[in-house]
Scaffold this motif. Structure first.
Motif, mmCIF file in Angstrom:
data_model
loop_
_atom_site.group_PDB
_atom_site.id
_atom_site.type_symbol
_atom_site.label_atom_id
_atom_site.label_comp_id
_atom_site.label_asym_id
_atom_site.label_seq_id
_atom_site.Cartn_x
_atom_site.Cartn_y
_atom_site.Cartn_z
ATOM 1 N N UNK A 14 0.830 -1.184 0.000
ATOM 2 C CA UNK A 14 0.000 0.000 0.000
ATOM 3 C C UNK A 14 0.876 1.249 0.000
ATOM 4 N N UNK A 15 0.287 2.374 -0.394
ATOM 5 C CA UNK A 15 1.024 3.633 -0.425
ATOM 6 C C UNK A 15 1.126 4.208 0.993
ATOM 7 N N UNK A 16 2.287 4.721 1.304
ATOM 8 C CA UNK A 16 2.573 5.225 2.654
ATOM 9 C C UNK A 16 3.436 6.480 2.524
ATOM 10 N N UNK A 17 3.212 7.463 3.386
ATOM 11 C CA UNK A 17 3.963 8.722 3.311
ATOM 12 C C UNK A 17 4.819 8.911 4.568
ATOM 13 N N UNK A 18 6.107 9.110 4.354
ATOM 14 C CA UNK A 18 7.020 9.493 5.430
ATOM 15 C C UNK A 18 7.133 11.016 5.431
ATOM 16 N N UNK A 19 7.165 11.597 6.627
ATOM 17 C CA UNK A 19 7.231 13.058 6.747
ATOM 18 C C UNK A 19 8.435 13.432 7.608
ATOM 19 N N UNK A 20 9.315 14.279 7.056
ATOM 20 C CA UNK A 20 10.529 14.690 7.757
ATOM 21 C C UNK A 20 10.646 16.217 7.731
ATOM 22 N N UNK A 21 11.206 16.766 8.797
ATOM 23 C CA UNK A 21 11.425 18.212 8.875
ATOM 24 C C UNK A 21 12.664 18.590 8.061
ATOM 25 N N UNK A 22 12.506 19.567 7.169
ATOM 26 C CA UNK A 22 13.603 20.062 6.345
ATOM 27 C C UNK A 22 14.294 21.236 7.030
ATOM 28 N N UNK A 23 15.614 21.330 6.827
ATOM 29 C CA UNK A 23 16.387 22.449 7.382
ATOM 30 C C UNK A 23 17.188 23.111 6.252
ATOM 31 N N UNK A 24 16.492 23.882 5.387
ATOM 32 C CA UNK A 24 17.186 24.518 4.259
ATOM 33 C C UNK A 24 17.990 25.741 4.701
ATOM 34 N N UNK A 25 19.040 26.069 3.938
ATOM 35 C CA UNK A 25 19.807 27.296 4.184
ATOM 36 C C UNK A 25 18.991 28.491 3.672
ATOM 37 N N UNK A 26 19.510 29.690 3.896
ATOM 38 C CA UNK A 26 18.804 30.903 3.473
ATOM 39 C C UNK A 26 18.584 30.906 1.957
ATOM 40 N N UNK A 27 19.624 30.527 1.198
ATOM 41 C CA UNK A 27 19.517 30.485 -0.260
ATOM 42 C C UNK A 27 18.523 29.409 -0.711
ATOM 43 N N UNK A 28 18.530 28.280 -0.001
ATOM 44 C CA UNK A 28 17.614 27.197 -0.345
ATOM 45 C C UNK A 28 16.159 27.570 -0.037
ATOM 46 N N UNK A 29 15.955 28.339 1.040
ATOM 47 C CA UNK A 29 14.610 28.823 1.385
ATOM 48 C C UNK A 29 14.076 29.704 0.261
ATOM 49 N N UNK A 30 14.919 30.607 -0.243
ATOM 50 C CA UNK A 30 14.516 31.485 -1.343
ATOM 51 C C UNK A 30 14.157 30.675 -2.593
ATOM 52 N N UNK A 31 14.963 29.641 -2.869
ATOM 53 C CA UNK A 31 14.694 28.782 -4.032
ATOM 54 C C UNK A 31 13.362 28.054 -3.868
ATOM 55 N N UNK A 32 13.137 27.453 -2.681
ATOM 56 C CA UNK A 32 11.898 26.720 -2.431
ATOM 57 C C UNK A 32 10.680 27.635 -2.495
ATOM 58 N N UNK A 33 10.823 28.851 -1.966
ATOM 59 C CA UNK A 33 9.714 29.819 -2.024
ATOM 60 C C UNK A 33 9.347 30.143 -3.473
#
Length: 393
Positions: A1-20
């Motif tokens: 069956x399909x299952x979802x794992x959920x993890x907290x991400x810790x992006x850098x400042x530049x990575x936050x801007x990219x994700x946004x």
């Protein structure tokens, strides 16, 4: 069956801007196509068609060049989200799709070309991998990932995998659950689970922050800081509630081969102005959904009883129906047999009896608190119920 794992991400400042930016591009495509769909319907009566509107994506990229910065597959996934929203609307499962807001939960889906290396995730268009807190191992075949941003500013990595079902060792126990407000639920074993009421406990603090927010200038630094504080407090309430529901549902599913619940119409119950806040705070629907997927995952059985079944009004000893029973009556005496009833416990016993009729022949079960000597209330009686052989499982 399909299952979802959920993890907290810790992006850098530049990575936050990219994700946004990536999340913003997906939100823009979703909202733009929804806007075009509404205009076409109002002007020509033209309804949503996934394959037709999917062809508009290249034109949107020409008109809005910034969309070329985004992962093309993520933009296609945004169109699939809109298609899913329309399908749910046409089926009557949801309201008409709404425009996505920057202030609410937003996500970007990445179906391919990602790589998980230890506690880091590599995604398209981003040179450096993003760290995440890998608090458990990922089991199963990874199918896709998505990254979610909460109003508090936190990012989470969701990994969709295809896992094998791992049934728990079989047991002969079955239990019925009566959901309530005074207590979160009452089991047919007689156990009462207290309602933690996380929202009500932090309501004063939440109202105080919201009053402060209303006095600030909208868009100012102080306004945004207070917004984030309120979002974090709401997030804490949700996390506390989910933690409670996950642990309780796991324990109940783990202890019993079959679980019987009432198929509640929560939407109708929420129309009660006096109880709506307490019902929403209890999250009954979410609890039942947790029981449902855990039962499927661990090889258990979940039985839903018709919501119109009068479990509270029936005497679990003689079957007499008390038509005069009010919601405020937490205890009542059966006028036919004289048994004193606790409303919630009596309801759970009636649900257990009704549920056993539905699963008869498929399980060999041991129901706790089911049978009682005639006209005599019993606190914890044990009855063996033969409902088939174990070989039929």
């Amino acid at each position: 069956m399909l299952y979802v794992y959920r993890f907290r991400l810790y992006p850098t400042k530049e990575q936050v801007e990219f994700l946004n930016r990536q999340i913003g591009h997906c939100r823009f495509v979703y909202n733009k196509l929804l806007e075009i769909t509404k205009e076409n319907y109002e002007r020509e009566g033209k309804s949503w068609n996934y394959y037709e509107y999917k062809k508009l994506l290249p034109k949107l990229k020409e008109k809005f060049p910034f969309l070329k910065e985004a992962n093309s597959q993520s933009l296609q996934e945004a169109i699939k989200w809109l298609d899913r929203a329309f399908k749910n609307f046409f089926k009557g499962l949801a309201k008409f799709p709404k425009f996505k807001s920057k202030k609410r939960i937003n996500s970007v889906s990445i179906p391919q070309h990602f790589r998980i290396e230890g506690n880091k995730i590599k995604i398209p268009k981003l040179k450096t991998p993003i760290k995440f807190k890998k608090h458990r191992e990922i089991e199963g075949r990874v199918k896709s990932i998505s990254i979610t941003k909460l109003p508090s500013g936190k990012f989470y990595l969701n990994i969709l995998v295809d896992r094998e079902i791992k049934p728990l060792p079989q047991t002969d126990k079955v239990v019925a659950i009566d959901l309530g407000i005074t207590h979160f639920c009452t089991l047919s074993t007689g156990e009462k689970i207290e309602n933690p009421k996380y929202l009500l406990k932090t309501e004063k603090r939440l109202k105080k922050l919201q009053r402060k927010l209303s006095r600030k200038v909208k868009g100012s630094n102080k306004y945004r800081k207070l917004q984030k504080r309120i979002a974090k407090l709401n997030e804490k309430i949700v996390n506390q509630r989910n933690d409670f529901l996950h642990k309780l549902s796991k324990r109940i599913i783990g202890d019993n081969q079959a679980v019987i619940v009432e198929g509640l119409k929560v939407k109708g119950l929420l129309q009660n102005s006096k109880l709506s806040k307490h019902i929403a705070n209890a999250s009954w629907r979410r609890f039942i959904s947790y029981l449902e997927y855990k039962a499927k995952f661990y090889g258990r059985k979940l039985v839903k009883i018709n919501p119109f079944y009068p479990s509270s009004k029936l005497c679990s000893v003689c079957g007499y129906k008390n038509e005069n029973l009010k919601l405020s009556d937490r205890k009542w005496k059966c006028p036919n047999c004289g048994t004193q009833h606790n409303r919630d416990y009596n309801a759970s016993l009636n649900l257990l009896k009704e549920g056993l009729k539905l699963i008869k022949g498929s399980l060999t079960i041991r129901a706790v608190g089911l049978e009682r000597p005639e006209l005599t209330p019993v606190e914890s009686a044990v009855a063996l119920v033969e409902a088939g052989s174990s070989s039929s499982q």
